[in-house]
Design an enzyme around this catalytic site. Structure first.
Site, PDB file in Angstrom:
ATOM      1  N   ASP A 204       0.792  -1.222   0.000  1.00 14.96           N
ATOM      2  CA  ASP A 204       0.000   0.000   0.000  1.00 14.96           C
ATOM      3  C   ASP A 204       0.822   1.269   0.000  1.00 14.96           C
ATOM      4  OD1 ASP A 204      -2.675  -0.220  -0.063  1.00 14.96           O
ATOM      5  OD2 ASP A 204      -2.930  -0.541   2.086  1.00 14.96           O
TER       6      ASP A 204
HETATM    7  C1  GLC Z   1      -1.902  -3.522   5.444  1.00 11.85           C
HETATM    8  C2  GLC Z   1      -3.132  -3.396   4.585  1.00 11.85           C
HETATM    9  C3  GLC Z   1      -3.053  -4.295   3.377  1.00 11.85           C
HETATM   10  C4  GLC Z   1      -1.748  -4.089   2.650  1.00 11.85           C
HETATM   11  C5  GLC Z   1      -0.571  -4.259   3.600  1.00 11.85           C
HETATM   12  C6  GLC Z   1       0.753  -3.974   2.949  1.00 11.85           C
HETATM   13  O1  GLC Z   1      -1.888  -4.778   6.049  1.00 11.85           O
HETATM   14  O2  GLC Z   1      -4.290  -3.744   5.309  1.00 11.85           O
HETATM   15  O3  GLC Z   1      -4.136  -4.044   2.523  1.00 11.85           O
HETATM   16  O4  GLC Z   1      -1.693  -5.012   1.615  1.00 11.85           O
HETATM   17  O5  GLC Z   1      -0.733  -3.376   4.687  1.00 11.85           O
HETATM   18  O6  GLC Z   1       0.936  -2.644   2.628  1.00 11.85           O
END
Ligand code: GLC
Length: 802
Positions: free
Chosen positions: A494
């Site tokens: 993310d």
């Molecule tokens: C958090 C978010 C998820 C994402 C992960 C890596 O766990 O909930 O959607 O893929 O971070 O960034």
């Protein structure tokens, strides 16, 4: 140092020291009604939505010594006045002779002894009813009679959780309370916001006469609110002031006199906290749960539910901590993520910023399809209903209104508003559901896409199969300069947000895995045209990845909008990323030679004794263009931290190359149960996976955070069961293909699958890591390693030789 121990027989973790380094929680009830309780009896409760219908005020940022949401005081009349303490340790912090918090499946039981008074409190939400029950038993352990009072307390919040904190004008003017007096001095105290007086009425009551009460925080604390929760002034008087607050900070405190409790005598009181439309309609159920026998029955039902659920898959491996996790605590965590997605925890505060995440919940479903088929299916339907007609998905949605949004991508205008990966996860999830359940009619079920006309009617409705096809189509038609899928605002990671045009190797692989799933499905459905079409797409993307993303010793992770690599030897920070290696093996895109080089590089640069880092070296300064990842110091979260969610993918990749030693080592090094004796370093609950552990570039290497709501739960469970133990549902039956450490002589698994019980014993006298040579089912050798689908409600004995 530890703060408790596992008790697998009772399916509990027992906390024996309330002063854990951070609050340790347990979930009760579900999203329809429930929340969590902490190890000192605090609670956060909501009904249907923590953002718009929250009941209890829980502020995690308060000092740990404060209470949050709910507590209880015990008062003993002594010669020189009252001795006042809480059996939950907070907020009075008295010295205890014993303290235990039993973290159970859907309940917590607190056993404590202070000043010769033993308390046992079990907190739970009945399976089929919306209320928090606190079943309280108080025993006089002294040799003399004691005059004991019990004063349970709830602190309410405004239903709009955020407003409680950002509007101190409107909120206090709307908060009100009311009283219902019943036969025998039973009382129910009501609380509501004025605008919801006919729809959402909170109530708190018990099954014991209440001699007095108060509903205003400052009245309870005394001294115009300058009294403290540690020693509320109101409790120094015999009775509370019976004040019904018509504004202000609403609480409820109920005075129960147990009168004289003789030595060894036990008294029992049951409290109920709930929400209803009108209290008249609720009286019957309230009275029902005032009966001890009914509360006991509800508790047994809850235990039975969990026993049945966990019995669906039971393993016995040579590793005790692995058994604890796979049999009890990991499926329990999967059940929790299925319920709450990433919505409400001590870290995801449920104030409305998130909701149910599309990618998150799609992955959550995969961990729990074997245990909770119906819930899984329900969630799959909800998820597909926020998919768009072009195949991409809305990033998250509110579970009550089903209004979806594009997540953080809304905040940055120059970036794409789709996430390049979201829609592909649903392909994996639906296939996992079908392979587990055999519920093939689901593929034809009609589900609307998200877009609506002016009357709020969906613009298009299509079958589940069509939804999945559109997912693949979106990725196929959204590729960049190198022919790799476009990143969009972000992919699974993310926090790497690059300007428009960037490409993601991760998504290419996720697309590869999704294509493989659809090839399996269409092979089973006998659709050769689609099988060969998808095989062509697969081969094409495999060629692209190998042509453009091989960096010499590992695979590159991204190409930015200018076509420059990220996760490459040419970078000085973020040279190598775990997901680009694990997923290239997972998808089958990596060639035999590159597979080994990539996984060995991963081991060399990214593995630590406490887990595998997401990338290395960490970025050491904020770069607006890269986005979120550079907001963290090196070693934290996605910036080179041990982001646990990505560890099971490496375990899976290792099983694909037949390295059972590495696969298990990676499993074991993040198993929270192995952290039980190093809590001073790890800090979080040892009975669930946290989302992240600080990496070795950070001075606090080993510190865990963001426990409970993480995709780690689903994927580590899958890695353990499907890939390491190798118990893999397929369209052709239950495939057995373990990949284990060679020292393991044997292990066994009992699994309920497609309406039959498989008692599987795997024998490894040849000390192998992978490779099944013989399978005997009910005394007869079968060809290959796919156990037949019996569908006959019977037990079948399976012996597997490696
Ligand atoms: C958090 C978010 C998820 C994402 C992960 C890596 O766990 O909930 O959607 O893929 O971070 O960034």
């Amino acid at each position: 140092m530890n703060y408790g121990h596992f008790n697998d027989d009772s399916k509990e973790y027992v906390i024996t020291n309330p002063k854990t380094p951070v609050k340790w929680i347990n979930y009760i009830g579900g999203l329809s009604f429930g929340g969590f309780v902490d190890q000192t009896g605090g609670s956060l409760i909501c009904r249907k939505d923590p953002a718009t219908n929250r009941i209890v005020k829980y502020i995690p940022q308060l000092p740990l010594s404060d209470f949050n949401g709910e507590t209880m005081y015990i008062r003993i009349k002594e010669k020189d006045g009252y001795r006042i303490f809480s059996p939950f340790y907070t907020p009075t912090l008295d010295k205890y002779d014993q303290y235990e918090c039993h973290v159970g499946m859907g309940y917590s039981t607190y056993i404590s002894e202070f000043y010769g008074v033993r308390s046992e409190v079990t907190i739970f939400v009945p399976r089929d009813s919306e209320r928090v029950l606190r079943d309280i038993k108080i025993t006089n352990l002294r040799e003399e009679n004691l005059e004991i009072d019990l004063i349970p307390v709830v602190e309410y919040t405004h239903f709009e959780a955020m407003k409680q904190f950002n509007n101190a004008d409107w909120v206090p003017q709307t908060m009100m309370s009311d009283l219902v007096v019943e036969k025998g001095d039973l009382k129910t105290v009501l609380q509501y916001a004025f605008m919801r007086k006919d729809t959402n009425v909170n109530y708190f009551t018990s099954n014991h006469p209440i001699s007095s009460f108060t509903t205003d925080k400052n009245h309870f604390l005394g001294d115009n609110g300058y009294g403290t929760f540690k020693r509320p002034k109101s409790l120094e008087k015999d009775e509370l002031d019976n004040y019904l607050a018509l504004r202000g900070d609403n609480i409820v405190a109920l005075m129960h006199h147990l009168d004289t409790v003789k030595p060894k005598e036990t008294r029992r009181i049951i409290t109920q906290l709930g929400q209803c439309e009108g209290i008249e309609n609720e009286t019957k159920e309230i009275n029902y749960y005032r009966e001890e026998a009914n509360v006991e029955k509800a508790f047994l039902d809850l235990k039975k539910y969990w026993k049945n659920l966990l019995n669906k898959l039971v393993v016995d491996t040579p590793n005790k901590e692995m058994n604890s996790m796979l049999n009890i605590f990991n499926p329990r965590q999967c059940n929790t993520t299925l319920n709450w997605s990433r919505y409400l925890s001590l870290y995801q505060l449920g104030l409305g910023a998130r909701g149910i995440g599309f990618r998150d919940s799609s992955q959550d479903v995969m961990g729990i399809v074997g245990h909770s088929k119906d819930e899984a299916k329900k969630l799959l339907r909800m998820l597909m209903s926020v998919q768009k007609r072009n195949g991409s998905a809305m990033h998250q949605f509110n579970p009550v209104t089903m209004i979806a949004n594009e997540g953080d991508s809304r905040e940055e205008e120059d970036r794409d508003d789709f996430y390049g990966d979201d829609h592909l996860w649903i392909v994996l999830a639906v296939n996992a559901y079908l392979k587990e359940t055999g519920d093939f009619s689901f593929v034809d079920e009609m589900i609307p896409f998200y877009e609506k006309d002016k009357e709020e009617n969906p613009l298009e409705t299509a079958s589940v199969l069509e939804h999945l096809k559109r997912s693949l189509m979106f990725t196929r038609t959204h590729t960049g300069k190198h022919g790799l899928p476009l990143l969009g605002f972000a992919d699974w990671n993310d926090t790497v947000n690059l300007p428009k045009g960037a490409e993601s190797v991760f998504i290419a692989n996720l697309y590869g895995v999704a294509l493989n799933e659809m090839i399996d499905l269409y092979t089973f459905l006998d659709d050769n045209t689609l099988v060969s079409k998808y095989k062509k797409y697969y081969q094409h993307m495999k060629d692209v990845v190998n042509e453009v993303a091989w960096d010499g010793e590992w695979y590159t992770r991204y190409f930015d909008h200018l076509g420059e690599p990220i996760g490459s030897k040419v970078n000085s920070e973020g040279k190598i990323y775990a997901n680009a290696q694990s997923w290239t093996v997972f998808s089958g895109f990596a060639t035999e030679e590159r597979k080994n080089i990539a996984l060995d590089s991963l081991n060399k640069y990214l593995n630590t004794s406490k887990g595998i880092k997401l990338s290395y070296p960490g970025y050491n300064g904020y770069e607006e263009e890269k986005g979120g990842v550079t907001t963290y110091p090196p070693g934290a979260k996605e910036n080179g931290g041990i982001f646990l969610h990505s560890n099971p993918w490496v375990m899976i990749a290792e099983t694909k190359r037949g390295n059972g030693t590495y696969a298990f080592q990676y499993y074991n090094q993040i198993n929270p149960a192995t952290k039980n004796n190093i809590i001073e370093e790890f800090e979080c609950e040892p009975y669930v996976y946290p989302q992240n552990i600080l990496g070795d570039e950070h001075p606090q290497f080993g510190l865990g955070r963001n426990s409970w709501l993480s995709g780690t739960a689903s994927w580590t469970y899958q890695a353990g069961i499907k890939y390491i133990l190798g118990i893999m549902p397929t369209y052709q039956g239950l495939k057995i293909d373990p990949c284990i450490p060679k020292e393991w002589k044997k292990f066994s698994v009992v699994k309920e699958y497609r309406n039959a019980i498989y008692n599987i014993e795997v024998l490894n006298s040849n000390c192998k890591e992978k490779g099944v040579v013989k399978v005997i089912v009910d005394g007869k050798e079968i060809r290959g390693n796919n156990l037949p689908i019996f569908d006959d409600s019977k037990e079948h004995n399976v012996k597997v030789f490696m």
